[in-house]
Design a protein around this motif. Sequence first.
Motif, PDB file in Angstrom:
ATOM      1  N   LYS A 218      99.398  18.113  45.481  1.00 27.68           N
ATOM      2  CA  LYS A 218     100.441  18.457  46.458  1.00 27.68           C
ATOM      3  C   LYS A 218      99.863  19.266  47.612  1.00 27.68           C
ATOM      4  O   LYS A 218     100.223  19.057  48.780  1.00 27.68           O
ATOM      5  CB  LYS A 218     101.548  19.244  45.760  1.00 27.68           C
ATOM      6  N   TYR A 219      98.946  20.168  47.308  1.00 28.08           N
ATOM      7  CA  TYR A 219      98.338  20.985  48.365  1.00 28.08           C
ATOM      8  C   TYR A 219      97.524  20.107  49.324  1.00 28.08           C
ATOM      9  O   TYR A 219      97.626  20.245  50.542  1.00 28.08           O
ATOM     10  CB  TYR A 219      97.442  22.062  47.748  1.00 28.08           C
ATOM     11  N   LEU A 220      96.716  19.204  48.779  1.00 25.62           N
ATOM     12  CA  LEU A 220      95.926  18.319  49.638  1.00 25.62           C
ATOM     13  C   LEU A 220      96.823  17.476  50.536  1.00 25.62           C
ATOM     14  O   LEU A 220      96.535  17.280  51.726  1.00 25.62           O
ATOM     15  CB  LEU A 220      95.024  17.412  48.797  1.00 25.62           C
ATOM     16  N   LEU A 221      97.930  16.983  49.988  1.00 21.59           N
ATOM     17  CA  LEU A 221      98.842  16.144  50.765  1.00 21.59           C
ATOM     18  C   LEU A 221      99.562  16.935  51.857  1.00 21.59           C
ATOM     19  O   LEU A 221     100.095  16.349  52.803  1.00 21.59           O
ATOM     20  CB  LEU A 221      99.874  15.491  49.834  1.00 21.59           C
ATOM     21  N   SER A 222      99.574  18.254  51.734  1.00 21.61           N
ATOM     22  CA  SER A 222     100.231  19.089  52.754  1.00 21.61           C
ATOM     23  C   SER A 222      99.333  19.373  53.958  1.00 21.61           C
ATOM     24  O   SER A 222      99.796  19.890  54.974  1.00 21.61           O
ATOM     25  CB  SER A 222     100.675  20.421  52.132  1.00 21.61           C
ATOM     26  N   LEU A 223      98.029  19.032  53.848  1.00 21.02           N
ATOM     27  CA  LEU A 223      97.068  19.367  54.899  1.00 21.02           C
ATOM     28  C   LEU A 223      96.976  18.264  55.949  1.00 21.02           C
ATOM     29  O   LEU A 223      97.257  17.098  55.684  1.00 21.02           O
ATOM     30  CB  LEU A 223      95.680  19.589  54.289  1.00 21.02           C
TER      31      LEU A 223
ATOM     32  N   GLU B  79      96.983   8.035  50.409  1.00 20.86           N
ATOM     33  CA  GLU B  79      98.159   8.849  50.713  1.00 20.86           C
ATOM     34  C   GLU B  79      97.845   9.881  51.794  1.00 20.86           C
ATOM     35  O   GLU B  79      98.677  10.161  52.659  1.00 20.86           O
ATOM     36  CB  GLU B  79      98.645   9.545  49.449  1.00 20.86           C
ATOM     37  N   LEU B  80      96.645  10.449  51.734  1.00 15.68           N
ATOM     38  CA  LEU B  80      96.239  11.427  52.751  1.00 15.68           C
ATOM     39  C   LEU B  80      96.231  10.793  54.136  1.00 15.68           C
ATOM     40  O   LEU B  80      96.605  11.408  55.125  1.00 15.68           O
ATOM     41  CB  LEU B  80      94.836  11.973  52.443  1.00 15.68           C
ATOM     42  N   ASN B  81      95.815   9.531  54.192  1.00 20.50           N
ATOM     43  CA  ASN B  81      95.745   8.812  55.468  1.00 20.50           C
ATOM     44  C   ASN B  81      97.154   8.615  56.059  1.00 20.50           C
ATOM     45  O   ASN B  81      97.332   8.631  57.268  1.00 20.50           O
ATOM     46  CB  ASN B  81      95.072   7.462  55.263  1.00 20.50           C
TER      47      ASN B  81
END
Length: 450
Positions: A416-421, A447-449
């Motif tokens: 969740k933290y990575l996806l918030s960046l 998902e990050l993309n």
Amino acid sequence: MRIHFIAIGGSAMHNLAIALHKKGYVVSGSDDVVFEPSSSRLARFGLLPETMGWKEENITPDLDAVILGMHAFVDNPELLKAKKLGLKIYSYPEYIYEQTKDKLRVVIGGSHGKTTITSMILHVLNFYHRDFDYLVGAQLEGFDTMVKVTDEAPLIIIEGDEYLASPIDRRPKFHLYKANIAVMSGIAWDHINVFPTFENYIQQFDVFINTIQPDGKLIYCETDPVLVEVVSKSDTEINKIPYAIPAHKIKEGVTYLLPEEIQLNIFGHHNLMNLAAAKLVCLELGITAADFNVAISTFKGAAKRLELLLSEKSTNVYKDFAHSPSKLKATIEAVKSQFVGRKLIACIELHTFSSLNKDFLLQYEHTMDMADEAIIYINEKTFQQKKISAFSELEVQTAFKNAKLQFFNDALHFEKYLLSLSFNNTNLLLMSSGNFGGLDLVKLAQELNK
């Protein structure tokens, strides 16, 4: 020949079992659990045990040899039966030597870079259709198995690590191969559960040098002061050949070998050092420097070594096997130096016995300083499985000497933290010898993309 494997599901064990099956041997095996991809690969060759568990009746007097894996314990009932019958019991490195004692043996040792150096050599030899046997610690593109042992091949390329050979043979694996040509990539303390002091760990490399056959060759990294001292003190009658980082340049995120400007798919000082070692080995095996350059330009890297999961205009996501302090520092420096205009978010999962030891944790001091954001993940269950006291966030930050370091022990919170960046003009580096609590890293990258 009839061969039985105790703990056939291990990475090297199941590959050796398949290799001997292909050679025409009658192979059987047992284990208490076999995970993927070992189970599917064994099943494909009819070698997967029908039921799990250890059975004394698997051990019969007509067996020519029993090969014992590290996963078994010293009181294993099959092992005890084999001893009672007086059968020949080998560790898998012992048996590799038994199968190849009449071949030219090239052994790649060192605390880091072994798999990559071995992979590079295999890639170049395969590029020119050379006949060779091999043992490597990763599944490589273009190779069906991680082990090949034949009667015909005149040489074998062996990745020789320093961990113990078997539960009843406490010698490091690379002591058993008796190299004709050896590589030592560097020395950085590891496997603290087996080698409790750095001095004891260093001693294993001194012994390794003494196992090199008379008039053999040792190719070693001359930029590692600890290794240089070990090599210089050795009076073994061998030819010592040093190597360092080759001349190169980086242009628009791509590395080129100089002076020919050979474009590479790999990058980073540690990989260039690995390339230099592989080149010297290939020269000894009759590959010219020009031919090596042509072949190595098509090398895409070993699995899980700076493996590219996603590449967009301003974002790359990499997965890497780095877990020890030296590997962690080298991998971060490689990505940061290759993309000087981009931010780097670097994440490591502490997963091994050594990295979860509070005393050894101090070896990670300043290893993540080049990252713009450093993240540590530890699966809470790992502490329970290894029966180790859990770390606090403060203990980790203190050991790494990095007060800005982020700490997670829950995979979903980490994700969740990575996806918030924001990953605009930012690279992500995910490093682990585990699996980040079972996260699908390819899906995460996509998902990050978004």
